[in-house]
Design an enzyme around this catalytic site. Sequence first.
Site, mmCIF file in Angstrom:
data_model
loop_
_atom_site.group_PDB
_atom_site.id
_atom_site.type_symbol
_atom_site.label_atom_id
_atom_site.label_comp_id
_atom_site.label_asym_id
_atom_site.label_seq_id
_atom_site.Cartn_x
_atom_site.Cartn_y
_atom_site.Cartn_z
ATOM 1 N N ASP A 80 -4.897 4.308 3.610
ATOM 2 C CA ASP A 80 -4.720 4.457 5.053
ATOM 3 C C ASP A 80 -3.480 3.733 5.567
ATOM 4 O OD1 ASP A 80 -7.046 5.835 4.877
ATOM 5 O OD2 ASP A 80 -8.099 4.736 6.446
ATOM 6 N N CYS A 121 -11.344 1.683 -1.540
ATOM 7 C CA CYS A 121 -10.686 1.798 -0.240
ATOM 8 C C CYS A 121 -11.544 2.564 0.770
ATOM 9 C CB CYS A 121 -9.317 2.439 -0.418
ATOM 10 S SG CYS A 121 -8.104 1.904 0.814
ATOM 11 N N ASP A 122 -10.983 2.711 1.973
ATOM 12 C CA ASP A 122 -11.727 3.032 3.184
ATOM 13 C C ASP A 122 -12.685 4.218 3.087
ATOM 14 O OD1 ASP A 122 -9.878 1.148 3.870
ATOM 15 O OD2 ASP A 122 -9.453 1.978 5.829
ATOM 16 N N LYS A 123 -12.200 5.397 2.753
ATOM 17 C CA LYS A 123 -13.052 6.592 2.781
ATOM 18 C C LYS A 123 -13.669 6.876 1.422
ATOM 19 C CE LYS A 123 -11.365 6.479 6.681
ATOM 20 N NZ LYS A 123 -10.445 5.419 6.272
ATOM 21 N N CYS A 194 -7.140 -4.753 1.131
ATOM 22 C CA CYS A 194 -6.450 -5.696 2.015
ATOM 23 C C CYS A 194 -7.346 -6.881 2.346
ATOM 24 C CB CYS A 194 -6.004 -4.988 3.285
ATOM 25 S SG CYS A 194 -4.899 -3.595 2.948
ATOM 26 N N GLU A 446 -6.785 7.090 12.187
ATOM 27 C CA GLU A 446 -6.847 5.725 12.705
ATOM 28 C C GLU A 446 -5.670 5.476 13.640
ATOM 29 O OE1 GLU A 446 -7.078 2.926 9.548
ATOM 30 O OE2 GLU A 446 -9.184 3.350 9.136
ATOM 31 N N SER A 472 -8.134 1.343 13.050
ATOM 32 C CA SER A 472 -8.080 0.632 11.787
ATOM 33 C C SER A 472 -8.944 -0.610 11.896
ATOM 34 C CB SER A 472 -6.632 0.230 11.477
ATOM 35 O OG SER A 472 -6.591 -0.773 10.494
#
Length: 562
Positions: A80, A121-123, A194, A446, A472
């Site tokens: 992202d 990671c995010d998704k 992150c 985001e 985000s």
Amino acid sequence: MRSDMIKKGSQQAPARSLLHATGALHKPTDMNKPFVAICNSYIVIVPEHVHLRELVNIAKDAIREAGAIPFEFNTIGIDDGIAMGHIGMRYSLPSREIIADAAETVINAHWFDVVFSIPNCDKITPGMLLAAVRTNVPAIFCSGVPMKAGLSAQGKALILSSMFEAVETFKEGAISKEEFLDMEQNACPTYGSCAGMFTANSMNCLMEVLGLALPFNGTALAVSDQRREMIRQAAFQLVDNIKNDIKPRDIITREATDDAFALDTAMGGSTNTVLHTLAIANEAGIDYDLERINKIAKRTPYLSKIAPSSSYSMHDVHEAGGVPAIINELMKKEGTLHSDRLTVTGKTLRENNQGNNIQNYEVLNSLEKPYDHEGGLSVLFGNLAPKGAVIKVDNVDPSIKVFRGKAICFNSHDEAVESSDNHTVREGHVVIIRYEGPKGSPGMPEILAPTSSIVGRGLGKDVALIIDGRFSGATRGIAVGHISPEAASGGPIGLVRDEDEIIIDLMNRKLDVALTQDELGHRRKTLKPFKAKVKTGYLARYTSLVTSANTGGIMQVPENLI
């Protein structure tokens, strides 16, 4: 075993020939062992995932040692931070559905006995979770998780959100080119997700309380020996669970969903976790009312401020006791968690976490001295968000209880960024960004640049931002997202005009525009019908099927086709 479908009987001789050709079966008796799918999200462009191939190799060895046969397959992944601020971000949330569909396809087509998912990671984490609940094959998760926090030449702690905010600070001339370059080169010093409590780490922490991952899954550093040992432990646990037949839907219940939101609000997790947790609940057949989140937040103390809400990184959280310490502390308050639920270890949530005490009370607060007696996440309702909107309250200055401002409206992210950069957005504004929801954008990208610009200009307490898209996990300030219904689905956010008064009431969890229902109805009559922005490819199909954020932004087949 499930895998008998493809390996037992004379009619499956062709399939067995192909299985021998893979090289995964080292001796004839291997055909009688359980088949383990390893769902790996290794991808080189994503720094959160570049180390996952090493972790998979550890998992394969442990699975063989435990008496089963590993078969690795890959999913896609999007970073992202790299996709942010351009058309690439439109693919981020939709990639969750591709990951879920791809994993479902491989798992069911090949009749695997169990699944070892290695996301980060995010998704990617929620995509694999959706697949796990959908296929309901015994599964365990072990993530790649956090990188170390960075350090500037001046000794200042750095994380990725530091860079997004530094862009505006640099534009304003507040830092030199040399300082800017130093930050750029040191904000992300190792591989891993992150270093703050952004979406990836929030989801990896939530998997602990959901019960599909081992304790410390969310915080043990990507570069640590503990992470590698955890992979081994998870592999052995998974193979053992073939006998126990513990399945995802035995674990993901309404009570587990409640507990996920309790942890989220206690640790100040990303607002994106609301979107993903709702989608997972829906996949599990759980009808989950957003009002429950507010009730949970009211009874859950807010125990930790983690970057971007403070300078503390995920490594600091780990050394302070990690998620087990937060869960253990919450269990001390009766009624906060459903502690006797089953987890993937075969033990209860209580048994997994009891006795893990807080080691640093500056990083993690106790029940006696919480940051707040209510959690750091709220769902707002009102005539601007009839089906809800989400705000990360812990990222709002505590002096702000009610914010009133004049609307300044933009129909896209890019329009808003330009107006923020040229200082059209000023103190007292409520920035409205619409047609950026799941259907409208499409993809619900985001929104980070506008919030970073506002905070970077020192307006974090003086300007609010309201969007039907999402933020985000690095977002700070008065930022309300997930407005439902979204503008593209006829939501009231599409009716707001410049200079309308907007009221954000954090005390009463209300979000309103100071207009009568008659005026809103009159404006609706003149509203132009939404037309899809993308006409071909995956995003066109996504636009036609996706729902607003209050359902988790899931893709639903129209009822007339079911």
